[in-house]
Motif scaffolding. Structure first.
Motif, PDB file in Angstrom:
ATOM      1  N   GLU A 174      -5.467   7.375   1.659  1.00 16.58           N
ATOM      2  CA  GLU A 174      -5.540   5.949   1.336  1.00 16.58           C
ATOM      3  C   GLU A 174      -5.394   5.800  -0.159  1.00 16.58           C
ATOM      4  O   GLU A 174      -5.635   6.733  -0.922  1.00 16.58           O
ATOM      5  CB  GLU A 174      -6.833   5.313   1.862  1.00 16.58           C
ATOM      6  CG  GLU A 174      -8.132   5.976   1.440  1.00 16.58           C
ATOM      7  CD  GLU A 174      -8.551   5.687   0.007  1.00 16.58           C
ATOM      8  OE1 GLU A 174      -8.277   4.573  -0.491  1.00 16.58           O
ATOM      9  OE2 GLU A 174      -9.140   6.582  -0.627  1.00 16.58           O
ATOM     10  N   SER A 175      -4.939   4.633  -0.575  1.00 18.25           N
ATOM     11  CA  SER A 175      -4.725   4.402  -1.993  1.00 18.25           C
ATOM     12  C   SER A 175      -5.060   2.947  -2.302  1.00 18.25           C
ATOM     13  O   SER A 175      -4.885   2.066  -1.457  1.00 18.25           O
ATOM     14  CB  SER A 175      -3.272   4.695  -2.348  1.00 18.25           C
ATOM     15  OG  SER A 175      -2.988   4.206  -3.641  1.00 18.25           O
ATOM     16  N   THR A 176      -5.528   2.720  -3.510  1.00 21.97           N
ATOM     17  CA  THR A 176      -5.824   1.342  -3.911  1.00 21.97           C
ATOM     18  C   THR A 176      -4.628   0.721  -4.626  1.00 21.97           C
ATOM     19  O   THR A 176      -4.724  -0.386  -5.148  1.00 21.97           O
ATOM     20  CB  THR A 176      -7.056   1.299  -4.832  1.00 21.97           C
ATOM     21  OG1 THR A 176      -6.836   2.216  -5.914  1.00 21.97           O
ATOM     22  CG2 THR A 176      -8.313   1.712  -4.095  1.00 21.97           C
ATOM     23  N   CYS A 177      -3.489   1.436  -4.653  1.00 21.66           N
ATOM     24  CA  CYS A 177      -2.323   0.903  -5.352  1.00 21.66           C
ATOM     25  C   CYS A 177      -1.698  -0.243  -4.558  1.00 21.66           C
ATOM     26  O   CYS A 177      -1.999  -0.412  -3.376  1.00 21.66           O
ATOM     27  CB  CYS A 177      -1.286   1.995  -5.578  1.00 21.66           C
ATOM     28  SG  CYS A 177      -0.477   2.562  -4.083  1.00 21.66           S
ATOM     29  N   ASP A 178      -0.805  -1.019  -5.207  1.00 22.26           N
ATOM     30  CA  ASP A 178      -0.339  -2.222  -4.529  1.00 22.26           C
ATOM     31  C   ASP A 178       0.817  -2.000  -3.562  1.00 22.26           C
ATOM     32  O   ASP A 178       0.901  -2.662  -2.543  1.00 22.26           O
ATOM     33  CB  ASP A 178      -0.018  -3.341  -5.530  1.00 22.26           C
ATOM     34  CG  ASP A 178       0.948  -2.881  -6.590  1.00 22.26           C
ATOM     35  OD1 ASP A 178       1.412  -1.728  -6.492  1.00 22.26           O
ATOM     36  OD2 ASP A 178       1.234  -3.658  -7.511  1.00 22.26           O
ATOM     37  N   ASN A 179       1.726  -1.027  -3.838  1.00 19.94           N
ATOM     38  CA  ASN A 179       2.868  -0.939  -2.920  1.00 19.94           C
ATOM     39  C   ASN A 179       2.647   0.032  -1.754  1.00 19.94           C
ATOM     40  O   ASN A 179       3.420   0.034  -0.810  1.00 19.94           O
ATOM     41  CB  ASN A 179       4.164  -0.626  -3.680  1.00 19.94           C
ATOM     42  CG  ASN A 179       4.132   0.715  -4.365  1.00 19.94           C
ATOM     43  OD1 ASN A 179       3.296   1.565  -4.066  1.00 19.94           O
ATOM     44  ND2 ASN A 179       5.048   0.916  -5.288  1.00 19.94           N
ATOM     45  N   GLN A 180       1.620   0.879  -1.836  1.00 22.44           N
ATOM     46  CA  GLN A 180       1.247   1.761  -0.713  1.00 22.44           C
ATOM     47  C   GLN A 180       2.362   2.734  -0.301  1.00 22.44           C
ATOM     48  O   GLN A 180       2.328   3.287   0.789  1.00 22.44           O
ATOM     49  CB  GLN A 180       0.815   0.934   0.513  1.00 22.44           C
ATOM     50  CG  GLN A 180      -0.423   0.092   0.283  1.00 22.44           C
ATOM     51  CD  GLN A 180      -1.690   0.927   0.160  1.00 22.44           C
ATOM     52  OE1 GLN A 180      -2.015   1.708   1.035  1.00 22.44           O
ATOM     53  NE2 GLN A 180      -2.389   0.789  -0.950  1.00 22.44           N
ATOM     54  N   ILE A 181       3.354   2.921  -1.190  1.00 19.41           N
ATOM     55  CA  ILE A 181       4.452   3.821  -0.824  1.00 19.41           C
ATOM     56  C   ILE A 181       3.940   5.250  -0.668  1.00 19.41           C
ATOM     57  O   ILE A 181       4.363   5.982   0.226  1.00 19.41           O
ATOM     58  CB  ILE A 181       5.605   3.725  -1.859  1.00 19.41           C
ATOM     59  CG1 ILE A 181       6.387   2.440  -1.586  1.00 19.41           C
ATOM     60  CG2 ILE A 181       6.533   4.933  -1.796  1.00 19.41           C
ATOM     61  CD1 ILE A 181       7.493   2.144  -2.533  1.00 19.41           C
ATOM     62  N   CYS A 182       2.962   5.616  -1.509  1.00 21.95           N
ATOM     63  CA  CYS A 182       2.408   6.971  -1.413  1.00 21.95           C
ATOM     64  C   CYS A 182       1.769   7.209  -0.049  1.00 21.95           C
ATOM     65  O   CYS A 182       1.891   8.290   0.521  1.00 21.95           O
ATOM     66  CB  CYS A 182       1.399   7.203  -2.531  1.00 21.95           C
ATOM     67  SG  CYS A 182       0.178   5.903  -2.698  1.00 21.95           S
ATOM     68  N   VAL A 183       1.102   6.204   0.492  1.00 19.08           N
ATOM     69  CA  VAL A 183       0.458   6.349   1.802  1.00 19.08           C
ATOM     70  C   VAL A 183       1.524   6.418   2.894  1.00 19.08           C
ATOM     71  O   VAL A 183       1.463   7.235   3.808  1.00 19.08           O
ATOM     72  CB  VAL A 183      -0.520   5.187   2.056  1.00 19.08           C
ATOM     73  CG1 VAL A 183      -1.183   5.336   3.415  1.00 19.08           C
ATOM     74  CG2 VAL A 183      -1.567   5.128   0.964  1.00 19.08           C
ATOM     75  N   VAL A 188       4.786  10.640  -4.458  1.00 16.10           N
ATOM     76  CA  VAL A 188       4.716   9.990  -5.752  1.00 16.10           C
ATOM     77  C   VAL A 188       4.072   8.623  -5.587  1.00 16.10           C
ATOM     78  O   VAL A 188       4.416   7.868  -4.680  1.00 16.10           O
ATOM     79  CB  VAL A 188       6.128   9.823  -6.354  1.00 16.10           C
ATOM     80  CG1 VAL A 188       6.045   9.141  -7.698  1.00 16.10           C
ATOM     81  CG2 VAL A 188       6.811  11.164  -6.486  1.00 16.10           C
ATOM     82  N   CYS A 189       3.121   8.327  -6.448  1.00 15.42           N
ATOM     83  CA  CYS A 189       2.572   6.980  -6.503  1.00 15.42           C
ATOM     84  C   CYS A 189       2.969   6.395  -7.851  1.00 15.42           C
ATOM     85  O   CYS A 189       2.390   6.737  -8.882  1.00 15.42           O
ATOM     86  CB  CYS A 189       1.050   7.005  -6.355  1.00 15.42           C
ATOM     87  SG  CYS A 189       0.355   5.355  -6.447  1.00 15.42           S
ATOM     88  N   LEU A 190       3.999   5.548  -7.831  1.00 16.17           N
ATOM     89  CA  LEU A 190       4.510   5.005  -9.095  1.00 16.17           C
ATOM     90  C   LEU A 190       3.483   4.163  -9.845  1.00 16.17           C
ATOM     91  O   LEU A 190       3.312   4.336 -11.040  1.00 16.17           O
ATOM     92  CB  LEU A 190       5.779   4.191  -8.838  1.00 16.17           C
ATOM     93  CG  LEU A 190       7.093   4.966  -8.807  1.00 16.17           C
ATOM     94  CD1 LEU A 190       8.249   4.010  -8.590  1.00 16.17           C
ATOM     95  CD2 LEU A 190       7.309   5.728 -10.095  1.00 16.17           C
ATOM     96  N   PRO A 191       2.782   3.239  -9.188  1.00 18.92           N
ATOM     97  CA  PRO A 191       1.849   2.401  -9.952  1.00 18.92           C
ATOM     98  C   PRO A 191       0.791   3.207 -10.712  1.00 18.92           C
ATOM     99  O   PRO A 191       0.436   2.850 -11.835  1.00 18.92           O
ATOM    100  CB  PRO A 191       1.194   1.528  -8.879  1.00 18.92           C
ATOM    101  CG  PRO A 191       2.133   1.517  -7.740  1.00 18.92           C
ATOM    102  CD  PRO A 191       2.849   2.835  -7.785  1.00 18.92           C
ATOM    103  N   TYR A 192       0.308   4.284 -10.112  1.00 22.62           N
ATOM    104  CA  TYR A 192      -0.728   5.081 -10.785  1.00 22.62           C
ATOM    105  C   TYR A 192      -0.166   6.316 -11.495  1.00 22.62           C
ATOM    106  O   TYR A 192      -0.920   7.088 -12.077  1.00 22.62           O
ATOM    107  CB  TYR A 192      -1.783   5.527  -9.767  1.00 22.62           C
ATOM    108  CG  TYR A 192      -2.665   4.419  -9.258  1.00 22.62           C
ATOM    109  CD1 TYR A 192      -2.951   3.323 -10.067  1.00 22.62           C
ATOM    110  CD2 TYR A 192      -3.209   4.463  -7.982  1.00 22.62           C
ATOM    111  CE1 TYR A 192      -3.755   2.306  -9.610  1.00 22.62           C
ATOM    112  CE2 TYR A 192      -4.020   3.446  -7.521  1.00 22.62           C
ATOM    113  CZ  TYR A 192      -4.290   2.363  -8.332  1.00 22.62           C
ATOM    114  OH  TYR A 192      -5.093   1.354  -7.880  1.00 22.62           O
TER     115      TYR A 192
END
Ligand SMILES: [Zn+2]
Lengths: 348, 171, 125
Positions: free
Chosen positions: C79-88, C101-105
């Protein structure tokens, strides 16, 4: 009994001479053999994406080439990103007319040329529409604009409003309200520039730069083998699932896909590849992969040909501009230009 | 026993080992574990062992090859350097000891056991240094396999040397 | 001529080969496919290195960013608190040439060890 051994000189000399023989062979081996290059890699968040650099230097160390590449990427990103106030693009949008260097002139001219060739299916002035959708930046909030809103901004979208005066090194926006975003082309251009820079410093360097799936080859793997490049399966949520494999020694590959940046509203998927003529996401394609000699060309045409869609009767025409393309539509149907097959062969 | 002759032979063997150490780092291994090598440069150490030069001579050659080879290839004092150093010294001591005290083991046995110990020590140290023991031990059996092949080849070559020196007549 | 190859030599070679083969079989029983571990970096700085199965929360400056799960040779962002959730949405990775890759973080989850089973160097997307 050992004493006997060494009392006989000839036996000991056998050892010495054969050892000297071996060392001579080894010495020749060291002098004439070329060790396989060792690749150094680096990953940075830049160009609005995740950039991977793989380099093996020929005469300069791989590590220092990496450092140079990283710095150059950051420098050029700051120069051309439309969201950084000191950038050429931001300045142009603010001041409406700027004086700039040869490099910037070239990039703007290239963007306009692709727009012309693709019949305005790629457009550097799309920014007002992208801002409505929220596709101008990763962090912008996304929404479906009303058709009225889109009609309001479409008159400001056309490459014809960019005036490039190469003699006086000036770029001018001809209409109030027109704004420029080189996002669809600058990423590729920057990768090209960085590769040129590396080749200047070390012509024998090999490797690649992968800027979020847009790939520029610095040189063949180990100097003589192709890089194996997988094309992502646009129907799978797994980014590592492949639909095809290419073998590429040099040049560039880029893909535009509707899975890259999108949002879903009321069950409909809205992605970031907007048709400049309608202001809405282009829906006659799912993924478009382009092979060219420059990442800039591959990057821009991947977007332009995506917008033109799978039923584009003129696909073959674009091979005149050094572009080979492979398109997949929403039903899984594929279309490709005549030269694309060549890159599927491992042995050329 | 002519002492200076033995000493000069040890120096020659060390020199060869250094050259082989540098050359073998050019030959890629079929697996990407840093610091692990084919082990061809153990030939001089093995020769010293089967010629019964003694435990200390073997260790000297092993140390010399790792140290000078490390200097030549620019890997001195790196983690992989210490891996190689401890592995080859341990195996050199063991091979010298085997020759002296376990007469039932022949050239092939000495070479194989030396290679096994070499790989085992390297892997243990790699596990300690890299801290990722799981990743390192994954490769261990493959290394042992490669080591077995190399060790066999080295033993065959050593036996050719022994034969040409008529050494076996007195063993 | 005295024998240079002695009886014990054959036993030694056989024993070592057997040892290696048994070890390889043991390796095959334990997660043969997949990766041996992952390392998680935030903007290039190592945050955590994982080689045991489990859940690993990733934080920066006391703020919870996401949770990496490593289980039997596979890794994912649970789970991720990032906005686009692409990593999840990327899901499980189990091959050395894959990354999450989680771009926002600016977070990268990158495999260590293991085999590259599909043999591709780069993926265009
Ligand atoms: Zn994320």
């Amino acid at each position: 009994m050992r004493a006997k051994d060494f009392s006989s000189i000839s036996k000991s000399t056998v050892l010495i001479f054969s050892m000297l023989g071996i060392s001579l062979i080894l010495l020749l081996f060291i002098i004439f053999s070329k060790p396989l290059p060792t690749y150094e890699k680096s990953e940075i968040f830049s160009l609005g994406t995740y950039v991977r650099i793989y380099i093996a230097g020929g005469k300069v160390s791989s590590k220092s080439l990496l450092k140079i590449a990283e710095k150059e990427i950051e420098r050029l990103y700051a120069k051309y990103s439309s969201n950084i106030p000191s950038s050429v693009v931001y300045q142009l949008n603010e001041k409406r007319e700027i004086e700039c260097d040869e490099e910037s002139l070239f990039l703007f001219q290239a963007a306009v040329n692709v727009s012309k060739i693709t019949g305005d299916s790629f457009d550097p002035t799309l920014r007002p529409v992208l801002m409505l959708w929220g596709f101008d930046d990763v962090n912008s909030s996304k929404r479906v604009p009303s058709s009225y809103e889109i009609e309001q901004v479409l008159p400001f979208v056309s490459y014809k409003f960019i005036d490039i005066d190469s003699k006086n090194r000036k770029i001018k926006l001809l209409k109030e309200g027109v704004t420029v975003d080189l996002g669809g082309i600058s990423k590729g251009f920057i990768v090209d520039r960085v590769i040129d820079r590396i080749k200047e410093i070390d012509p024998k360097a090999t490797g690649f730069i992968d800027a979020g799936g847009d790939i520029g080859i610095i040189g063949p793997k180990f100097g003589n083998r192709p890089w194996q490049i997988g094309i992502r399966d646009p129907f799978s949520s797994d980014p590592a699932k492949l639909i095809d494999t290419l073998y590429i020694y040099s040049g560039a590959v880029a893909t535009s896909g509707n899975y890259e940046r999108y949002f879903i509203q009321n069950g409909t998927l809205y992605h970031h590849i907007i048709d400049p003529k309608t202001g809405y996401p282009a829906n006659n394609c799912r993924s478009c992969t382009v092979i060219s000699d420059k990442v800039m060309t591959a990057d821009a045409y991947a977007t332009g040909l995506f917008v033109l869609g799978i039923d584009n009767p003129a696909l073959e025409y674009f091979t005149k501009f050094g572009v080979q393309a492979y398109l997949i539509d929403n039903t899984g149907k594929t279309v490709e230009s005549s030269g694309f097959e060549y890159f599927r062969n491992k042995v050329k | 026993m002519v002492k200076s002759k033995k000493l000069s032979n040890i120096s020659i063997l060390t020199g060869i080992a250094c050259a082989m150490y540098v050359v073998e780092s050019f030959i890629p291994l079929p697996m990407p574990l840093p610091g692990v090598r084919w082990g061809f440069s153990n030939l001089p150490v093995l020769l010293a062992a089967v010629l019964d030069y003694g435990v200390l001579s073997c260790a000297m050659i092993a140390f010399g090859k790792s140290f000078i080879g490390g200097l030549l290839s620019g890997r001195i004092a790196s983690a992989t350097f210490f891996m190689g150093l401890s592995g080859s010294i341990a195996s050199a001591l063991f091979m010298g000891w085997l020759k002296k005290h376990v007469p039932k083991v022949g050239t092939i046995g000495i070479s194989e056991l030396g290679a096994l110990l070499n790989n085992t020590v390297q892997i243990l140290i790699a596990g300690l240094i890299l801290g990722n023991s799981k990743a390192v031990f994954y490769y261990y059996p493959y290394l042992v396999l490669i080591g077995t092949v190399t060790a066999y080849l080295l033993a065959v070559v050593s036996n050719i040397f022994l034969r040409s020196m008529n050494h076996d007549a007195k063993v | 001529m005295a024998k240079r190859t002695k009886k014990y030599d054959i036993f030694i070679v056989a024993a070592i080969l057997l040892f290696a083969v048994i070890m390889i079989f043991l390796n095959l029983l334990i997660p043969q496919k997949g990766i041996i571990g992952v390392k998680v970096t935030i903007d290039g700085v190592l945050a955590v290195s994982i080689s045991q199965d489990g859940l690993y929360p990733v934080e920066k400056d006391g703020k919870h960013l996401l949770t990496v799960e490593f289980y039997q040779g596979k890794a994912r962002v649970k789970e991720s608190t990032c906005d686009n959730q692409i990593c999840v949405k990327t899901g499980w990775i189990s091959n050395t040439n894959q990354t999450i890759v989680c771009l926002p973080y600016k977070i990268v989850v990158e495999p260590i060890g293991g085999k590259n089973t599909d043999g591709v160097d780069i993926i265009t997307w």
